[in-house]
Design an enzyme around this catalytic site. Structure first.
Site, PDB file in Angstrom:
ATOM      1  N   HIS A   1      12.696   8.300  12.816  1.00 13.72           N
ATOM      2  CA  HIS A   1      11.575   7.369  12.650  1.00 13.72           C
ATOM      3  C   HIS A   1      10.249   8.055  12.990  1.00 13.72           C
ATOM      4  CE1 HIS A   1      10.470   2.817  12.656  1.00 13.72           C
ATOM      5  NE2 HIS A   1       9.517   3.548  12.102  1.00 13.72           N
TER       6      HIS A   1
ATOM      7  N   ARG B   1      12.187  -0.003   6.836  1.00 11.65           N
ATOM      8  CA  ARG B   1      12.669  -0.427   8.142  1.00 11.65           C
ATOM      9  C   ARG B   1      14.180  -0.315   8.184  1.00 11.65           C
ATOM     10  NH1 ARG B   1       8.616   0.334  10.317  1.00 11.65           N
ATOM     11  NH2 ARG B   1       7.370  -1.007  11.675  1.00 11.65           N
TER      12      ARG B   1
ATOM     13  N   ALA C   1       0.825  -1.213   0.000  1.00  7.81           N
ATOM     14  CA  ALA C   1       0.000   0.000   0.000  1.00  7.81           C
ATOM     15  C   ALA C   1       0.857   1.261   0.000  1.00  7.81           C
ATOM     16  CB  ALA C   1      -0.934  -0.009   1.206  1.00  7.81           C
ATOM     17  N   LEU C   2       1.967   1.252   0.748  1.00 12.18           N
ATOM     18  CA  LEU C   2       2.838   2.426   0.799  1.00 12.18           C
ATOM     19  C   LEU C   2       3.511   2.659  -0.539  1.00 12.18           C
ATOM     20  CD1 LEU C   2       4.253   4.722   2.267  1.00 12.18           C
ATOM     21  CD2 LEU C   2       5.916   3.054   3.141  1.00 12.18           C
TER      22      LEU C   2
ATOM     23  N   GLU D   1      17.279   1.093  16.998  1.00 12.40           N
ATOM     24  CA  GLU D   1      16.452   2.241  17.390  1.00 12.40           C
ATOM     25  C   GLU D   1      15.984   2.100  18.834  1.00 12.40           C
ATOM     26  OE1 GLU D   1      13.215   2.701  14.671  1.00 12.40           O
ATOM     27  OE2 GLU D   1      14.489   2.975  12.930  1.00 12.40           O
TER      28      GLU D   1
ATOM     29  N   ALA E   1       8.375   9.452  10.225  1.00  9.09           N
ATOM     30  CA  ALA E   1       7.615   9.587   8.981  1.00  9.09           C
ATOM     31  C   ALA E   1       6.141   9.274   9.204  1.00  9.09           C
ATOM     32  CB  ALA E   1       8.194   8.672   7.908  1.00  9.09           C
ATOM     33  N   TRP E   2       5.850   8.393  10.137  1.00  8.19           N
ATOM     34  CA  TRP E   2       4.482   7.952  10.400  1.00  8.19           C
ATOM     35  C   TRP E   2       3.647   9.013  11.117  1.00  8.19           C
ATOM     36  CZ3 TRP E   2       2.640   7.891  15.404  1.00  8.19           C
ATOM     37  CH2 TRP E   2       3.609   8.066  16.411  1.00  8.19           C
TER      38      TRP E   2
ATOM     39  N   ASP F   1      14.831   7.586   7.475  1.00  2.00           N
ATOM     40  CA  ASP F   1      13.951   7.749   8.629  1.00  2.00           C
ATOM     41  C   ASP F   1      14.062   6.590   9.593  1.00  2.00           C
ATOM     42  OD1 ASP F   1      11.755   9.235   9.990  1.00  2.00           O
ATOM     43  OD2 ASP F   1      10.603   7.414   9.549  1.00  2.00           O
TER      44      ASP F   1
END
Length: 333
Positions: free
Chosen positions: A300, A249, A173-174, A278, A302-303, A273
């Site tokens: 991280h 990821r 989907a992305l 992490e 972007a979401w 990102d």
């Protein structure tokens, strides 16, 4: 889990998104922790029937009957589920669910932001504009122009959107949403087949995507097959004007190899990102140890958008409530 069972929900990583109230068929208890360090994890999940996590690792040891004897459900408040040892969960009959599709718009738009910032070397130009050498003048005023900072290793200026070929690796989907956005900007799009597989009619081989892409965007999950998918050999295949964008990821890109490629001018720049380890700090990634490269880094996030938060809350609420009445949604293990 049968109707009427009393649950204890352990939310071990609420720093990212508020935890919703649940409407369950029986009374439940919940412990909400903003962040959980490794030494704290065992005590916080030992009585849980349901664990809510996002990035905090749930290893095979943590999913053993000794550590989590009552555990029956894990919900990852994200689309990626590499933080959970799914084989260990399956072996114990623990259901693992995620919240897919909650951040597609935010991540795709962030990918575009990383692209523009990298293509125009905005971080490097900002640093040059604000740094005053010992002689007392900015580099711009001293040199008259900073256009060399925008030139690639072959001494050419930046490509325009109409000249870009965007290679997408990871066509869920992305990837599809990013394709729509970049095409609207006049960019050509190619979609990479999985490495080692014969390309389908609407795709190109993995290696061909590397050679042809002036923008390579990674939108795929971290799995044993994708760790270090982009390393020294792959980076050498790419054109020197290429920019690499990773909103998939961490661990998919070999970070040491990326630093070397940027230093050698093998590619023009990178926007990242996500990282192999992490949350990352000094000493945790070679990307944080170098200066002067066309490297745009975001932590991280972007979401992150208000709509994503609303989607995540709705997603985890529905997933937990439906599972408690025997209707499993978004199961990944």
């Amino acid at each position: 889990m049968s109707k009427g069972t009393t649950h204890h929900i352990a939310a071990i990583e609420a720093v990212h998104c508020p935890i919703p109230d649940f409407n369950l068929p029986a009374p439940y208890t919940i412990s909400i922790h903003n962040w959980t360090t490794p030494p704290e994890l065992s005590a916080r999940v030992k009585d849980a029937t349901i664990i809510l996590t996002t990035t905090i690792r749930l290893s095979a040891e943590m999913l053993s009957v000794e550590k989590t004897p009552r555990l029956r459900l894990i919900v990852v408040m994200a689309s990626g589920t590499d933080c959970v040892d799914k084989e260990a969960a399956i072996a114990r009959g623990i259901t693992v669910c995620n919240c897919p599709g909650t951040n597609i718009d935010s991540v795709s738009e962030h990918a575009l932001g990383l692209y523009f910032a990298t293509r125009r070397n905005l971080v490097g130009l900002t640093n040059t504009m604000t740094t005053v050498p010992a002689k007392g003048e900015t580099v711009w005023k001293a040199n008259g122009s900073l256009h060399p900072r925008l030139r690639t290793a072959d001494e050419k200026g930046p490509l325009l959107c109409s000249q870009e070929t965007v290679g997408i690796i990871g066509y869920g989907a992305l990837g599809k949403r990013i394709q729509t956005l970049v095409r609207s900007l006049g960019m050509k799009v190619i979609v990479a087949e999985r490495r080692g597989q014969t390309p389908r009619a609407d795709r190109v081989s993995f290696e061909d995507a590397l050679r042809r892409s002036t923008v390579l965007i990674l939108c795929l999950p971290r799995t044993p097959e994708t760790v270090n998918l982009i390393s020294a050999e792959e980076l050498r295949m790419m054109p020197c004007q290429a920019v690499l964008i990773n909103v998939g990821r961490g661990g998919i890109v070999d970070e040491e190899a990326l630093v070397s490629a940027l230093q050698q001018g093998e590619i023009f720049g990178a926007g990242m990102d996500v990282y192999a380890n992490e949350p990352v700090g000094r000493g945790g990634s070679p990307l944080l140890e170098v200066d002067g490269l066309n490297l745009v880094l975001s932590p991280h996030l972007a979401w992150f958008a208000e709509e994503t938060l609303e989607n995540l809350q709705a997603g985890v609420k529905e997933t937990v409530e439906r599972w408690c009445i025997g209707d499993v949604k978004n199961q990944v293990a």
